[in-house]
Design a protein around this motif. Structure first.
Motif, PDB file in Angstrom:
ATOM      1  N   VAL A  33       0.919  -1.309  -0.027  1.00  0.00           N
ATOM      2  CA  VAL A  33      -0.025   0.005  -0.012  1.00  0.00           C
ATOM      3  C   VAL A  33       0.803   1.550  -0.080  1.00  0.00           C
ATOM      4  O   VAL A  33       0.273   2.375   0.274  1.00  0.00           O
ATOM      5  N   THR A  34       2.260   1.028  -0.095  1.00  0.00           N
ATOM      6  CA  THR A  34       3.004   2.252  -0.348  1.00  0.00           C
ATOM      7  C   THR A  34       2.536   3.628  -1.021  1.00  0.00           C
ATOM      8  O   THR A  34       2.607   4.644  -0.705  1.00  0.00           O
ATOM      9  N   PRO A  35       2.160   3.354  -2.337  1.00  0.00           N
ATOM     10  CA  PRO A  35       1.743   4.264  -3.186  1.00  0.00           C
ATOM     11  C   PRO A  35       0.270   4.674  -2.762  1.00  0.00           C
ATOM     12  O   PRO A  35       0.081   5.997  -3.334  1.00  0.00           O
ATOM     13  N   PHE A  36      -0.333   4.190  -1.814  1.00  0.00           N
ATOM     14  CA  PHE A  36      -1.756   4.621  -1.114  1.00  0.00           C
ATOM     15  C   PHE A  36      -1.410   5.542   0.091  1.00  0.00           C
ATOM     16  O   PHE A  36      -2.492   6.018   0.606  1.00  0.00           O
ATOM     17  N   MET A  37      -0.384   5.508   0.366  1.00  0.00           N
ATOM     18  CA  MET A  37      -0.105   6.165   1.822  1.00  0.00           C
ATOM     19  C   MET A  37      -0.585   7.417   2.104  1.00  0.00           C
ATOM     20  O   MET A  37      -1.274   7.883   2.879  1.00  0.00           O
ATOM     21  N   ASP A  38      -0.531   8.511   1.126  1.00  0.00           N
ATOM     22  CA  ASP A  38      -0.782   9.771   0.920  1.00  0.00           C
ATOM     23  C   ASP A  38      -2.091  10.019   0.862  1.00  0.00           C
ATOM     24  O   ASP A  38      -2.738  11.021   1.269  1.00  0.00           O
ATOM     25  N   ASP A  39      -2.926   8.909   0.151  1.00  0.00           N
ATOM     26  CA  ASP A  39      -4.350   9.229  -0.245  1.00  0.00           C
ATOM     27  C   ASP A  39      -5.307   8.543   0.475  1.00  0.00           C
ATOM     28  O   ASP A  39      -6.378   8.699   0.472  1.00  0.00           O
ATOM     29  N   HIS A  40      -4.655   7.748   1.636  1.00  0.00           N
ATOM     30  CA  HIS A  40      -5.591   7.184   2.587  1.00  0.00           C
ATOM     31  C   HIS A  40      -6.506   7.851   3.209  1.00  0.00           C
ATOM     32  O   HIS A  40      -5.879   8.867   4.011  1.00  0.00           O
ATOM     33  N   PRO A  41      -7.813   7.788   3.469  1.00  0.00           N
ATOM     34  CA  PRO A  41      -8.358   8.780   4.138  1.00  0.00           C
ATOM     35  C   PRO A  41      -8.522   8.724   5.469  1.00  0.00           C
ATOM     36  O   PRO A  41      -8.285   9.747   6.106  1.00  0.00           O
ATOM     37  N   GLY A  42      -8.000   7.869   6.103  1.00  0.00           N
ATOM     38  CA  GLY A  42      -7.571   7.826   7.472  1.00  0.00           C
ATOM     39  C   GLY A  42      -6.193   8.064   7.721  1.00  0.00           C
ATOM     40  O   GLY A  42      -5.859   8.199   9.071  1.00  0.00           O
ATOM     41  N   GLY A  43      -5.358   8.340   6.804  1.00  0.00           N
ATOM     42  CA  GLY A  43      -3.901   8.856   6.946  1.00  0.00           C
ATOM     43  C   GLY A  43      -2.962   7.558   7.089  1.00  0.00           C
ATOM     44  O   GLY A  43      -3.313   6.483   7.181  1.00  0.00           O
ATOM     45  N   ASP A  44      -1.837   7.932   7.045  1.00  0.00           N
ATOM     46  CA  ASP A  44      -0.807   6.935   6.913  1.00  0.00           C
ATOM     47  C   ASP A  44      -0.767   6.244   8.348  1.00  0.00           C
ATOM     48  O   ASP A  44      -0.288   4.924   8.233  1.00  0.00           O
ATOM     49  N   GLU A  45      -0.775   6.868   9.299  1.00  0.00           N
ATOM     50  CA  GLU A  45      -0.922   6.163  10.615  1.00  0.00           C
ATOM     51  C   GLU A  45      -1.613   5.011  10.743  1.00  0.00           C
ATOM     52  O   GLU A  45      -1.152   4.098  11.421  1.00  0.00           O
ATOM     53  N   VAL A  46      -2.827   5.130  10.101  1.00  0.00           N
ATOM     54  CA  VAL A  46      -3.596   4.103  10.207  1.00  0.00           C
ATOM     55  C   VAL A  46      -3.086   2.841   9.629  1.00  0.00           C
ATOM     56  O   VAL A  46      -3.079   1.543   9.897  1.00  0.00           O
ATOM     57  N   LEU A  47      -2.586   2.925   8.485  1.00  0.00           N
ATOM     58  CA  LEU A  47      -1.823   1.867   7.431  1.00  0.00           C
ATOM     59  C   LEU A  47      -0.780   1.376   8.455  1.00  0.00           C
ATOM     60  O   LEU A  47      -0.411   0.186   8.523  1.00  0.00           O
ATOM     61  N   LEU A  48       0.194   2.247   8.816  1.00  0.00           N
ATOM     62  CA  LEU A  48       1.364   1.878   9.555  1.00  0.00           C
ATOM     63  C   LEU A  48       1.036   1.230  10.954  1.00  0.00           C
ATOM     64  O   LEU A  48       1.685   0.189  11.223  1.00  0.00           O
ATOM     65  N   SER A  49      -0.085   1.406  11.606  1.00  0.00           N
ATOM     66  CA  SER A  49      -0.460   0.731  12.675  1.00  0.00           C
ATOM     67  C   SER A  49      -0.808  -0.922  12.380  1.00  0.00           C
ATOM     68  O   SER A  49      -1.033  -1.510  13.350  1.00  0.00           O
ATOM     69  N   ALA A  50      -1.244  -1.093  11.276  1.00  0.00           N
ATOM     70  CA  ALA A  50      -1.629  -2.205  10.880  1.00  0.00           C
ATOM     71  C   ALA A  50      -0.706  -3.176  10.334  1.00  0.00           C
ATOM     72  O   ALA A  50      -0.732  -4.283  10.096  1.00  0.00           O
ATOM     73  N   THR A  51       0.740  -2.609  10.546  1.00  0.00           N
ATOM     74  CA  THR A  51       1.941  -3.513  10.007  1.00  0.00           C
ATOM     75  C   THR A  51       2.292  -4.473  10.935  1.00  0.00           C
ATOM     76  O   THR A  51       1.866  -4.187  12.096  1.00  0.00           O
ATOM     77  N   GLY A  52       3.127  -5.462  10.691  1.00  0.00           N
ATOM     78  CA  GLY A  52       3.373  -6.478  11.373  1.00  0.00           C
ATOM     79  C   GLY A  52       2.292  -7.278  12.144  1.00  0.00           C
ATOM     80  O   GLY A  52       2.773  -8.075  13.234  1.00  0.00           O
ATOM     81  N   LYS A  53       1.229  -7.500  11.584  1.00  0.00           N
ATOM     82  CA  LYS A  53       0.080  -8.345  12.118  1.00  0.00           C
ATOM     83  C   LYS A  53      -0.837  -8.701  10.981  1.00  0.00           C
ATOM     84  O   LYS A  53      -0.818  -7.991   9.847  1.00  0.00           O
ATOM     85  N   ASP A  54      -1.702  -9.528  11.341  1.00  0.00           N
ATOM     86  CA  ASP A  54      -2.782  -9.796  10.275  1.00  0.00           C
ATOM     87  C   ASP A  54      -3.666  -8.505  10.619  1.00  0.00           C
ATOM     88  O   ASP A  54      -4.421  -8.432  11.583  1.00  0.00           O
ATOM     89  N   ALA A  55      -3.921  -7.642   9.358  1.00  0.00           N
ATOM     90  CA  ALA A  55      -4.768  -6.518   9.676  1.00  0.00           C
ATOM     91  C   ALA A  55      -6.160  -6.688   9.333  1.00  0.00           C
ATOM     92  O   ALA A  55      -6.984  -5.872   9.131  1.00  0.00           O
ATOM     93  N   THR A  56      -6.646  -8.003   9.122  1.00  0.00           N
ATOM     94  CA  THR A  56      -7.939  -8.195   8.624  1.00  0.00           C
ATOM     95  C   THR A  56      -8.988  -7.589   9.306  1.00  0.00           C
ATOM     96  O   THR A  56     -10.049  -6.920   9.017  1.00  0.00           O
ATOM     97  N   ASN A  57      -8.819  -8.006  10.976  1.00  0.00           N
ATOM     98  CA  ASN A  57     -10.025  -7.419  11.742  1.00  0.00           C
ATOM     99  C   ASN A  57     -10.062  -5.954  11.806  1.00  0.00           C
ATOM    100  O   ASN A  57     -10.921  -5.192  11.629  1.00  0.00           O
TER     101      ASN A  57
END
Length: 134
Positions: A33-57
């Protein structure tokens, strides 16, 4: 999606946890999702917090739209090797301290065990001295 998807290990995916290099695991699939980091409506922090785990939930709890789900196709880079994903940890509450039915602190009990004999001795000496004078 690719016809023969690459299979990634959890360890490999977990290394991609930066704003400039971010991969997520959602429903057994791996997304860059690297190219989507700037465009994610919740901000890049939301995506970064989902790394290193199964982010399905995390993904499902938000209730993403059908359009968002379709958009994921362009970030798909393969499957996750499920055998490499750590088991979810179960919360184990800390052990409770020994139950003291009268709620007396163990410290107070130790002090009383020391002081009571001293008080009895002091009382005995006082009584002895009082009775000697008469």
């Amino acid at each position: 999606m690719a016809s023969d998807p690459k299979v990634h290990t959890f360890e490999e995916v977990a290394k991609h946890n930066l704003t400039k290099d971010c991969w997520l695991i959602i429903s057994g699939k791996v997304y860059d999702v690297t190219p989507f980091m700037d465009d994610h409506p919740g901000g890049d922090e939301v995506l970064l917090s989902a790394t290193g785990k199964d982010a399905t939930n995390d993904f499902e709890d938000v209730g993403h739209s059908d359009a968002a789900r379709e958009m994921m196709d362009k970030y798909y880079i393969g499957e996750i090797d499920a055998s490499t994903v750590p088991a979810k940890r179960t919360y184990i509450p800390p052990q409770q301290a020994h139950y003291n039915p009268d709620k007396t602190s163990q410290f107070i009990i130790k002090i009383l065990q020391f002081l009571v004999p001293l008080l009895i001795l002091a009382l005995a000496i006082t009584v002895r001295n009082y009775t000697k004078k008469e």
